[in-house]
Structure formats: structure tokens, C-alpha cells
Design a protein around this motif. Structure first.
Motif, PDB file in Angstrom:
ATOM      1  N   GLN A  63       0.799  -1.205   0.000  1.00 55.69           N
ATOM      2  CA  GLN A  63       0.000   0.000   0.000  1.00 55.69           C
ATOM      3  C   GLN A  63       0.840   1.267   0.000  1.00 55.69           C
ATOM      4  O   GLN A  63       0.348   2.344  -0.276  1.00 55.69           O
ATOM      5  CB  GLN A  63      -0.924  -0.011   1.225  1.00 55.69           C
ATOM      6  N   SER A  64       2.140   1.149   0.361  1.00 50.42           N
ATOM      7  CA  SER A  64       3.003   2.314   0.342  1.00 50.42           C
ATOM      8  C   SER A  64       3.185   2.783  -1.090  1.00 50.42           C
ATOM      9  O   SER A  64       3.419   1.992  -1.985  1.00 50.42           O
ATOM     10  CB  SER A  64       4.367   1.960   0.941  1.00 50.42           C
ATOM     11  N   GLN A  65       3.072   4.091  -1.313  1.00 55.04           N
ATOM     12  CA  GLN A  65       3.130   4.616  -2.667  1.00 55.04           C
ATOM     13  C   GLN A  65       4.228   5.670  -2.793  1.00 55.04           C
ATOM     14  O   GLN A  65       4.639   6.287  -1.825  1.00 55.04           O
ATOM     15  CB  GLN A  65       1.788   5.271  -3.043  1.00 55.04           C
ATOM     16  N   ILE A  66       4.693   5.885  -4.022  1.00 49.24           N
ATOM     17  CA  ILE A  66       5.611   6.967  -4.320  1.00 49.24           C
ATOM     18  C   ILE A  66       4.774   8.205  -4.528  1.00 49.24           C
ATOM     19  O   ILE A  66       4.310   8.482  -5.620  1.00 49.24           O
ATOM     20  CB  ILE A  66       6.447   6.658  -5.568  1.00 49.24           C
ATOM     21  N   VAL A  69      -1.591   8.930  -4.147  1.00 50.96           N
ATOM     22  CA  VAL A  69      -2.250   8.367  -5.325  1.00 50.96           C
ATOM     23  C   VAL A  69      -3.586   9.037  -5.565  1.00 50.96           C
ATOM     24  O   VAL A  69      -3.937   9.393  -6.668  1.00 50.96           O
ATOM     25  CB  VAL A  69      -2.452   6.847  -5.174  1.00 50.96           C
ATOM     26  N   ALA A  70      -4.337   9.237  -4.535  1.00 50.95           N
ATOM     27  CA  ALA A  70      -5.651   9.868  -4.691  1.00 50.95           C
ATOM     28  C   ALA A  70      -5.957  10.692  -3.459  1.00 50.95           C
ATOM     29  O   ALA A  70      -5.808  10.227  -2.343  1.00 50.95           O
ATOM     30  CB  ALA A  70      -6.738   8.805  -4.903  1.00 50.95           C
ATOM     31  N   SER A  71      -6.394  11.931  -3.676  1.00 47.32           N
ATOM     32  CA  SER A  71      -6.704  12.803  -2.549  1.00 47.32           C
ATOM     33  C   SER A  71      -8.190  12.812  -2.228  1.00 47.32           C
ATOM     34  O   SER A  71      -8.622  13.413  -1.271  1.00 47.32           O
ATOM     35  CB  SER A  71      -6.242  14.236  -2.872  1.00 47.32           C
ATOM     36  N   GLY A  72      -8.989  12.161  -3.065  1.00 44.16           N
ATOM     37  CA  GLY A  72     -10.422  12.145  -2.838  1.00 44.16           C
ATOM     38  C   GLY A  72     -11.000  10.821  -3.276  1.00 44.16           C
ATOM     39  O   GLY A  72     -10.302   9.835  -3.411  1.00 44.16           O
ATOM     40  N   LYS A 119      -6.136   1.652 -24.596  1.00 45.06           N
ATOM     41  CA  LYS A 119      -6.931   1.675 -23.378  1.00 45.06           C
ATOM     42  C   LYS A 119      -6.004   1.409 -22.194  1.00 45.06           C
ATOM     43  O   LYS A 119      -5.032   0.672 -22.315  1.00 45.06           O
ATOM     44  CB  LYS A 119      -8.016   0.603 -23.430  1.00 45.06           C
ATOM     45  N   THR A 120      -6.295   2.001 -21.070  1.00 43.63           N
ATOM     46  CA  THR A 120      -5.456   1.847 -19.889  1.00 43.63           C
ATOM     47  C   THR A 120      -6.323   1.619 -18.664  1.00 43.63           C
ATOM     48  O   THR A 120      -7.346   2.289 -18.487  1.00 43.63           O
ATOM     49  CB  THR A 120      -4.582   3.101 -19.670  1.00 43.63           C
ATOM     50  N   VAL A 121      -5.918   0.666 -17.834  1.00 40.66           N
ATOM     51  CA  VAL A 121      -6.658   0.330 -16.616  1.00 40.66           C
ATOM     52  C   VAL A 121      -5.737   0.453 -15.413  1.00 40.66           C
ATOM     53  O   VAL A 121      -4.610  -0.046 -15.430  1.00 40.66           O
ATOM     54  CB  VAL A 121      -7.226  -1.108 -16.691  1.00 40.66           C
ATOM     55  N   LEU A 122      -6.214   1.123 -14.371  1.00 35.87           N
ATOM     56  CA  LEU A 122      -5.571   1.081 -13.062  1.00 35.87           C
ATOM     57  C   LEU A 122      -6.366   0.121 -12.194  1.00 35.87           C
ATOM     58  O   LEU A 122      -7.605   0.180 -12.171  1.00 35.87           O
ATOM     59  CB  LEU A 122      -5.550   2.462 -12.396  1.00 35.87           C
ATOM     60  N   PHE A 123      -5.678  -0.776 -11.508  1.00 38.49           N
ATOM     61  CA  PHE A 123      -6.381  -1.726 -10.656  1.00 38.49           C
ATOM     62  C   PHE A 123      -5.585  -1.979  -9.393  1.00 38.49           C
ATOM     63  O   PHE A 123      -4.410  -1.619  -9.293  1.00 38.49           O
ATOM     64  CB  PHE A 123      -6.636  -3.042 -11.403  1.00 38.49           C
ATOM     65  N   PHE A 151      -2.091  -1.428 -15.016  1.00 36.71           N
ATOM     66  CA  PHE A 151      -1.128  -1.001 -14.002  1.00 36.71           C
ATOM     67  C   PHE A 151      -1.758  -1.049 -12.617  1.00 36.71           C
ATOM     68  O   PHE A 151      -2.843  -0.487 -12.411  1.00 36.71           O
ATOM     69  CB  PHE A 151      -0.655   0.434 -14.267  1.00 36.71           C
ATOM     70  N   ASP A 152      -1.077  -1.703 -11.696  1.00 33.50           N
ATOM     71  CA  ASP A 152      -1.383  -1.557 -10.280  1.00 33.50           C
ATOM     72  C   ASP A 152      -0.384  -0.541  -9.747  1.00 33.50           C
ATOM     73  O   ASP A 152       0.823  -0.809  -9.728  1.00 33.50           O
ATOM     74  CB  ASP A 152      -1.234  -2.888  -9.554  1.00 33.50           C
ATOM     75  N   PRO A 153      -0.817   0.647  -9.311  1.00 36.96           N
ATOM     76  CA  PRO A 153       0.123   1.667  -8.860  1.00 36.96           C
ATOM     77  C   PRO A 153       1.050   1.201  -7.745  1.00 36.96           C
ATOM     78  O   PRO A 153       2.147   1.757  -7.574  1.00 36.96           O
ATOM     79  CB  PRO A 153      -0.791   2.810  -8.390  1.00 36.96           C
TER      80      PRO A 153
END
Length: 304
Positions: A63-66, A69-72, A119-123, A151-153
Motif C-alpha cells: 500500500q506504500s506509494q511513491i 495516489v488519490a486525494s479524494g 486503453k489503460t486500466v488502473l487496478f 497497471f497496479d500503482p
């Protein structure tokens, strides 16, 4: 490589499925950035998944991210400007997708190739694809069956924590550009060579992956002049030597030799499917320095 703050982003080019994962039925194989994808495509390519024992644990989608990832609650729908791309990883992925989709159609037009927008998917956790079920363990990949990049961020933090890559922006953007390179191969008809000759240091699979790296380098060369169609402003600022070092660091970190050594303490070139760290850096540099797709013919050289 930073985005110009005034660039307008198009979040409609990204399908944000995070938090809504699901598994489906297996189909065609996918093509990915790093060795972990071997565990997904091993059956089709005839590769022994035991070659990479321990790698799945490395790519666990932490779950740690660079960066945030999302503020809302609206995910990439909130990605509106280049400033957002500089501040949030999911917006950076979105902005890179926009830049790549703006660059490749015009570049390929003289070749008579119809690129179309990828097409691009984030999951997160898992998702359905035309290539079968995909989990976080797979890492980034392109599925020819639905012409979509996935992509999984969480992968981007694992790239730093487990494989020692730089966490710089162009390291992340390179990953996205590599997967889009597979779509270019799909358009040009070379992507199938990976299945015909699946492993070894000079195999078709390795040549396909190195060519995708070379294509990523071509985009890097022209990224700062590729303009946002709505504003006419370039998406990205001029590339610096630090940016280039970040991209080369990421390319090195996903070399077969480096992944194998981290997982087993040894390397086995005869089982390679993506290329060594040195090969990946070489072909990324070739694309960047030449800007010429003809220089990316990894199939024309005896030793890629």
C-alpha cells in the motif's frame, strides 16, 4: 521528467478499477515489464515458474506509494492538469498515457500504421482482462486481446523497495511507455515473436521486450515536444540527465539477471524472457538517442 503545470489532462483515457477487482477466465497471454509476469504466462510460453521463486513475494502490491495516489474519492477523474501529475502518482500515469497517445499516432503515420489510442486500466488486488485474470503479483502488462495496458500503482513502490530502482518520475513514466511499446508492436505485427521463441538471452521473447524498451526511449526523446491537443502546450518539460538516470535505473532493475539474482542468488541466461539489465539499458538508450524506430529492430542483430 516533470509535466508542465498548465497541461490539460484527459482522465477519460484511463479506467480506474481500484477497489473493484475481480477474476475471470483465462484467455490469450499478456506481455509485461518484469519477470513476475512469467508466472501468468508461463503455461503458454513454456517457461518454468520456479525460475523466479520468491519474486511473487517481492511484487505484493504494497500500500506504500511513491507520492499520493488519490486525494479524494473520484480517483483519476480528479486528474485535470500537469500540476496534478507532478503531485499524484495516478495522475502521473494518466498524464503519461495522454502524452503517449498523442505522440504515437503521428509518429507511426508515415509507416501506414493505424495506432489508435491504447486503453489503460488502473487496478488493485485483481482485475479481469481478455488475457485472463490478473493479480497484483503480475506487475504492469499489456494485453493484446483487448489492446489494453494494465497497471497496479503499488508496483511502482515495489520497484524501489524490492528491486532498488530510482523513484524518480521518469522511472515511472518509462514503465508506462514500455507497455505502450508493446501496443506499437501489436500494431506493427512483431509482438507474436515472443511466443514463437520464448526464452534465452537472444530469444524472440527477449527481443520483443528490448524493442518495447527502445520504443519507450523514442517517446522519451520527443516527450517534451509532444503537445496537449487542447492547449497546444507540451505535456512534459525538457528531460534532464537526472531524469535519464532515473529511467535507466528502472530499466536495469527489471533485468532478468538482476531479478533472478535477487530471487535465487544466481543467474541463468537460458531462462531469460525479458533481457539483462545491460540489454534493457542499451535499447532504451538506443531509442532515446536515435529517435528512429528503424534503429529499434532487435530482430536484425545477432546478439541483442
Amino acid at each position: 521528467m516533470s509535466f508542465n503545470e498548465g497541461a490539460n489532462l484527459d482522465p477519460s483515457q484511463v479506467d480506474d478499477r481500484r477497489g473493484s477487482g475481480g477474476m475471470g477466465t483465462r484467455g490469450k497471454v499478456g506481455i509485461g515489464l518484469g519477470g513476475a509476469l512469467i508466472l501468468l504466462i508461463g503455461g503458454a510460453f513454456g517457461i518454468n515458474p520456479n525460475l523466479l521463486n520468491g519474486v511473487v513475494g517481492m511484487l505484493d502490491g504494497g500500500q506504500s506509494q511513491i507520492g499520493p495516489v488519490a486525494s479524494g474519492s473520484n480517483g483519476v477523474a480528479e486528474c485535470k492538469t500537469g500540476a496534478d501529475a507532478n503531485n499524484r502518482l495516478d495522475c502521473r500515469i494518466t498524464a503519461t498515457v495522454n502524452s503517449l497517445n498523442a505522440f504515437w499516432p503521428g509518429y507511426l503515420k508515415p509507416l501506414g500504421a493505424n495506432y489508435g489510442k491504447v486503453k489503460t486500466v488502473l487496478f488493485s488486488t485483481s482485475t479481469n482482462t481478455a488475457c485472463g485474470p490478473a493479480s497484483t503479483d503480475v506487475g504492469p502488462f499489456y494485453c493484446p486481446g483487448d489492446k489494453t495496458a494494465y497497471f497496479d500503482p503499488g508496483f511502482f513502490q515495489e520497484l524501489v523497495d524490492r528491486f532498488g530502482s530510482s523513484g524518480g518520475p521518469l522511472a515511472q513514466e518509462y514503465v508506462v511507455a514500455h507497455e505502450f511499446g508493446h501496443h506499437v508492436q501489436d500494431v506493427l505485427g512483431t509482438i507474436g515473436n515472443a511466443q514463437n521463441d520464448p526464452q534465452g538471452p537472444s530469444s524472440g521473447s527477449v527481443r520483443v521486450e528490448l524493442q518495447a524498451d527502445c520504443y519507450a526511449g523514442i517517446w522519451m526523446r520527443y516527450a517534451s515536444t509532444t503537445k496537449d491537443p487542447s492547449s497546444g502546450q507540451p505535456f512534459l518539460a525538457q528531460l534532464t540527465q537526472k531524469d535519464l538516470g532515473d529511467a535507466l535505473s528502472a530499466a536495469s532493475s527489471v533485468g532478468d539477471d538482476r531479478i533472478q539474482k535477487a530471487a535465487t542468488g544466481r543467474t541463468n541466461p537460458e531462462s531469460w524472457t525479458h533481457g539483462s539489465s545491460a540489454q534493457r539499458q542499451k535499447w532504451l538508450t538506443t531509442g532515446y538517442q536515435s529517435g528512429d524506430i528503424n534503429k529499434c529492430d532487435t530482430f536484425a542483430v545477432s546478439q541483442p
